[in-house]
Design an enzyme around this catalytic site. Structure first.
Site, PDB file in Angstrom:
ATOM      1  N   SER A  60      42.967  47.494  35.506  1.00 26.03           N
ATOM      2  CA  SER A  60      42.096  46.579  34.767  1.00 26.03           C
ATOM      3  C   SER A  60      41.490  47.297  33.549  1.00 26.03           C
ATOM      4  O   SER A  60      42.252  47.729  32.678  1.00 26.03           O
ATOM      5  CB  SER A  60      41.036  46.013  35.711  1.00 26.03           C
ATOM      6  OG  SER A  60      40.384  44.910  35.131  1.00 26.03           O
ATOM      7  N   HIS A 100      45.298  41.548  33.822  1.00 26.77           N
ATOM      8  CA  HIS A 100      45.058  40.207  34.394  1.00 26.77           C
ATOM      9  C   HIS A 100      45.808  39.171  33.528  1.00 26.77           C
ATOM     10  O   HIS A 100      45.268  38.108  33.209  1.00 26.77           O
ATOM     11  CB  HIS A 100      43.560  39.870  34.418  1.00 26.77           C
ATOM     12  CG  HIS A 100      42.718  40.827  35.204  1.00 26.77           C
ATOM     13  ND1 HIS A 100      42.628  40.774  36.578  1.00 26.77           N
ATOM     14  CD2 HIS A 100      41.937  41.870  34.826  1.00 26.77           C
ATOM     15  CE1 HIS A 100      41.806  41.735  36.999  1.00 26.77           C
ATOM     16  NE2 HIS A 100      41.383  42.424  35.962  1.00 26.77           N
ATOM     17  N   GLU A 139      48.262  40.820  37.574  1.00 25.83           N
ATOM     18  CA  GLU A 139      47.517  41.430  38.683  1.00 25.83           C
ATOM     19  C   GLU A 139      48.472  41.938  39.771  1.00 25.83           C
ATOM     20  O   GLU A 139      49.553  41.396  39.967  1.00 25.83           O
ATOM     21  CB  GLU A 139      46.540  40.399  39.263  1.00 25.83           C
ATOM     22  CG  GLU A 139      45.416  40.107  38.278  1.00 25.83           C
ATOM     23  CD  GLU A 139      44.477  39.004  38.730  1.00 25.83           C
ATOM     24  OE1 GLU A 139      44.649  38.489  39.850  1.00 25.83           O
ATOM     25  OE2 GLU A 139      43.577  38.647  37.942  1.00 25.83           O
TER      26      GLU A 139
END
Lengths: 272, 272
Positions: free
Chosen positions: A130, A172, A199
């Site tokens: 992330s 994401h 993800e």
């Protein structure tokens, strides 16, 4: 020694029994017969302690016991000699999620940063998920409207940690509808390779060997702008819609890789 | 006569003072000096009457007074000779939004459908927004998870109305993060041109002349799969992530067009 691999994860990686991506990280960090010793950097998060506990448990579940927190939440600790010496003892470093600007603003240009870059050049495995994925590149996506038509204004950039200088990374990716902001970033300078990570999906990047390989559950979207024929990126006003023609796009799941020199993807089956 | 233009709109078109796209429709429907006479088909909607009133007002605001409802909400009325004769009196037909399966299941194969196709071949202008855009193609996207990594299962297809056989169309495109389902549709047969229309954005498609032109506020995403080198679309199980390499992607705002034969986009400025 050769530059260590980067394992760049799109967020939301499985931390349970399967943990394919975390297992791959531990495998990389224990190559050459050494026992893996992993540092978890939670600088991106405002809940660093809870995050460390979660990762320590996840790593222990897959058999890795030597996990330590590398807690750097102030610029002063990023300049600390002691933490750099601890970093030198690691075979792998894992950057958790949160806000990528926390990573770059606290670590950027510090002793910790320089030590990390040097150790990576000598073989240290660096993973990030992330925000920890976004910070890998030198030009870094900070934020940008998802699910908007691409405009120049769609994406806000900053300087990342520079572990991979030739790419711009978003995470994401499919889940948050971020193709527009990745296209905007690539349009600004099509030399840079756009990488959108879903993800629970990761790429293992080996810059010395010049290739990447996909791991995990979903897909990696590669945006190659070198063949762009026309764009209004420099002319259009901020909120005008972007024009882009001739982008080459690849969608790669596990089992696929890409040659970073030719920018040609391939199925791993073809090369084994 | 030549095949009439199609004006395909990604939903959410401006209906106020500006109404660029609706104005373009009226302009097309009044070409050759004739006075435009427009039928609004609200079959896709369960609130057809309210939709008709909104469009009638919008068209009157920009100076078009000859607007009629073509209310077809049962297969029996789609077979009605009288409504087909009314259709023959129109210079333009506008399909509103809702559910594209309502359009195809009520109109598909009926006299109304056949009359529409014949009249379009003789010059009738056909516009459609949202569901009315999706139904234009022959293979039609019905639904599909947005903001998901592309899998074979991402997209559910059906048979559209066949006004444009060479394309597959998606709408509310950037706003709803639909690149994954368009890529899935194109991967199944890369011969088909993928067209993703943002809201308040349209393409004017002239199949006889072999080109399209972009109107409106945002962008049109073109997915050209003819150069795809590798895909697992036939092998992968339904929920496995899709692999796709070598997709060519264009992002086109107003002022851009595309040659449908060569599939090359161009800036209108270059050709004027």
């Amino acid at each position: 020694m050769a530059k260590g691999p980067l394992l760049i994860i799109g967020g939301g990686e499985d931390k349970g029994e399967d943990s394919e991506i975390l297992r791959r990280f531990v495998h990389l960090a224990s190559s050459g017969g050494r026992e893996a010793r992993v540092g978890v950097v939670t600088t991106a998060s405002s809940q660093g302690e809870a995050m460390f506990v979660a990762y320590a448990r996840a790593f222990q579940r897959i058999g890795l016991n030597r996990v330590e927190a590398l807690s750097v939440h102030h610029r002063s600790s990023a300049q600390d000699e002691a933490i750099c010496r601890r970093l030198e003892g690691m075979s792998g470093v894992f950057f958790g999620g949160g806000d990528q600007l926390r990573i770059t603003s606290m670590l950027g240009g510090s002793r910790f940063h320089q030590t990390l870059l040097n150790l990576n050049l000598e073989g240290l495995v660096v993973a990030g998920t992330s925000a920890g994925a976004s910070m890998m590149s030198l030009v870094m996506i900070v934020e940008g409207d998802a699910r908007q038509s691409p405009t120049k204004n769609t994406v806000k950039m900053a300087t990342g940690m520079g572990l991979w200088t030739g790419a711009v990374i978003d995470q994401h990716f499919s889940q948050r509808g971020r193709i527009g902001r990745l296209l905007s970033a690539v349009a600004q300078n099509p030399d840079i390779l756009g990488v959108g990570l879903d993800e629970n999906t990761a790429i293992e990047v080996r810059l010395q060997e010049g290739h990447l390989q996909v791991w995990g559950q979903a897909t990696v979207t590669i945006v190659d702008g070198r063949q762009i024929e026309e764009t209004n990126a420099s002319e259009s006003e901020d909120n005008q819609p972007l024009a882009l023609t001739g982008v080459i796009l690849h969608v790669l799941p596990r089992g696929f890789g890409m040659d970073l020199n030719t920018r040609r993807p391939y199925s791993m089956g073809d090369t084994l």
